[in-house]
Write an enzyme that holds these catalytic residues in place. Structure first.
Site, PDB file in Angstrom:
ATOM      1  N   ARG A 164       0.835  -1.206   0.000  1.00 25.10           N
ATOM      2  CA  ARG A 164       0.000   0.000   0.000  1.00 25.10           C
ATOM      3  C   ARG A 164       0.866   1.251   0.000  1.00 25.10           C
ATOM      4  NH1 ARG A 164      -2.187  -3.779  -0.991  1.00 25.10           N
ATOM      5  NH2 ARG A 164      -4.090  -4.697  -0.167  1.00 25.10           N
ATOM      6  N   SER A 246     -11.341  -0.177   3.091  1.00 24.96           N
ATOM      7  CA  SER A 246     -10.517  -0.621   4.221  1.00 24.96           C
ATOM      8  C   SER A 246      -9.777   0.578   4.806  1.00 24.96           C
ATOM      9  CB  SER A 246      -9.507  -1.677   3.758  1.00 24.96           C
ATOM     10  OG  SER A 246     -10.174  -2.817   3.261  1.00 24.96           O
ATOM     11  N   GLU A 346      -5.053   3.741   5.957  1.00 26.92           N
ATOM     12  CA  GLU A 346      -4.819   3.748   4.512  1.00 26.92           C
ATOM     13  C   GLU A 346      -5.173   5.081   3.874  1.00 26.92           C
ATOM     14  OE1 GLU A 346      -5.983   0.643   1.941  1.00 26.92           O
ATOM     15  OE2 GLU A 346      -5.537  -0.981   3.347  1.00 26.92           O
TER      16      GLU A 346
END
Length: 350
Positions: A164, A246, A346
Site C-alpha cells: 500500500r 478498508s 490507509e
C-alpha cells in the site's frame, strides 16, 4: 483551462463528508497542466490531486488548488508472445477497467475487482486484494510534473512499490530525493497482463467459493464474479453508506511476535509471507477489541467488517472528518493496548 471557485466536494469523496474546494481545475489532459504551470499565481500555489475520492478523509475545506483528474481513454497498446500491454486514462473508474479488460480477453486484473477509485490512484496506493497487487500487473505510467507541465514516464522500479505504498506517497527527504508526493499528477497507467494466465486462489473466501460451486479450475471471469460477490457481501456500497473502504493497513509482524499473539489469542487471522514475516488481519484485531458496530458521533465501524469505517449520519447529518479521525485514533489505541501493534490508516487525511 477552466478554473472553478468554491466547489462542493461532497460528491467527490466516498465518505460523503461536507467540504469545499476554494479552487478546482478539471484535468482532462496535458494541456490543462501546461496552462497551470504557465499561470504564475496558480503555479506557485499548493496542489491537491483528487481522483475518485475513495481513499481520502476531508477534515475541512481544501485550500490547495484541487486538480480533479478526468483523463479518460482505454486501449491495447501492444502485445507479444508473452503479454498484452493495456493502457487506461487516470480518470477512468478502476472497476470498469477491470471489467473491460476481461471483456476484451485480457485476464489478470480479476482479483482486483470492485476496488473503488480511479486508475490514476491505483499506483499511488499500490492497490491489492486477494493475493494480487497492482505492482504484479504494472508496466509503466505517464505523469506530469506540476511545477513545469512536463510529461515523463516511470517504470515499476521507479515507482518504488511497497505494501500500500509507492514513491507518490513520500516527500523527498533531501534535495535530489525522489519522493513525488504533491509534485506530480498521473495521466495514464499501463498494465502488463500475461498471456500464460494462472488463477490466484490462495484465500479462504475463494477456497469456500470453489468448494461451494465444485469448480476447481475457475476462469478469470468466474474469479471476477466470485470476488464481486464476496466484496458486496462484506463491504458497504459507498453510494448507500459513505465509507473509504478498508481504513487500516494489515500489519506485518515477525514470526516471534505472531507466536506471542497466538499464545494469547489462538484465533487470530494471520498469513505467512514469503519473506518470513506474518501479515495479521487488521479487521480481526479491531473486532477482537470490541469495535464492530460501535460509533463515535456519526462515524461508525461497519457491522459486517470491522476494517471499514462508515458515515452513519447519511444525507441528513453527514459525518465530519473530525469524527472519523477521532474514531480511528480510539481504535488504534485499543489495538495497541491489547496487541502492542500500531495500525496505520490507509486513507489520505486532508
Amino acid at each position: 483551462m477552466l478554473i472553478e471557485k468554491n466547489v462542493p466536494l461532497r460528491p467527490y469523496n466516498s465518505f460523503g463528508i461536507v467540504a469545499r474546494a476554494q479552487t478546482l481545475l478539471r484535468v482532462t489532459g496535458e494541456a490543462d497542466l501546461r496552462q497551470l504551470a504557465e499561470d504564475r499565481q496558480l503555479a506557485a500555489a499548493p496542489k491537491f490531486v483528487l481522483g475518485g475520492g475513495s481513499n481520502i478523509v476531508l477534515t475541512g475545506d481544501v485550500k490547495p488548488v484541487v486538480l480533479k483528474v478526468e483523463v479518460m481513454g482505454r486501449r491495447l497498446v501492444s502485445q507479444d508472445d508473452k503479454a498484452w500491454i493495456v493502457e487506461a486514462g487516470g480518470g477512468e473508474n478502476w472497476h470498469e477497467i477491470v471489467r473491460w479488460t476481461l471483456a476484451q480477453g485480457y485476464p489478470g486484473l480479476e482479483n482486483l475487482a470492485l476496488i473503488p477509485g480511479t486508475v490514476g490512484a491505483s499506483p499511488v496506493q499500490n492497490i491489492g486484494a486477494y493475493g494480487v497487487e497492482l505492482q504484479d500487473r504494472f508496466d509503466s505510467l505517464d505523469a506530469v510534473d506540476l511545477a513545469t507541465g512536463r510529461v515523463f514516464t516511470l517504470d515499476a522500479a521507479q515507482c518504488a512499490f511497497g505494501y500500500r505504498d509507492s514513491v507518490f506517497k513520500h516527500v523527498a527527504a533531501e534535495p535530489g530525493g525522489f519522493g513525488l508526493a504533491g509534485k506530480v499528477l498521473i495521466l495514464r497507467v499501463r498494465f502488463r497482463l500475461p498471456k500464460a494466465w494462472k488463477p490466484v486462489l490462495g484465500y479462504l473466501d475463494l477456497e469456500k467459493k470453489m468448494a461451494a460451486t465444485g469448480e476447481q479450475h475457475p476462469s478469470a471471469q468466474q474469479i471476477f464474479d466470485w470476488i464481486c460477490d464476496i466484496r458486496r457481501a462484506k463491504l458497504p456500497d459507498p453510494r448507500v453508506i459513505g465509507n473509504a473502504g478498508s481504513f487500516f493497513k494489515n500489519p506485518t509482524v515477525s514470526r516471534e511476535q505472531c507466536a506471542d499473539i497466538i499464545a494469547r489469542d489462538p484465533k487470530v487471522v494471520h498469513y505467512l509471507l514469503a519473506d518470513g514475516t506474518v501479515k495479521l488481519a487488521a479487521g480481526w484485531l479491531i473486532d477482537a477489541c470490541g469495535w464492530k458496530g460501535k460509533s463515535v458521533g456519526n462515524a461508525g465501524v461497519f457491522e459486517k467488517q470491522a476494517l471499514v469505517l462508515v458515515n452513519r449520519g447519511g444525507d441528513a447529518n453527514p459525518v465530519t472528518g473530525g469524527e472519523v479521525m477521532t474514531l480511528a485514533r480510539a481504535i488504534q489505541t485499543s489495538v495497541y493496548e491489547r496487541f502492542g501493534i500500531r495500525l496505520e490508516p490507509e486513507p489520505v487525511v486532508v
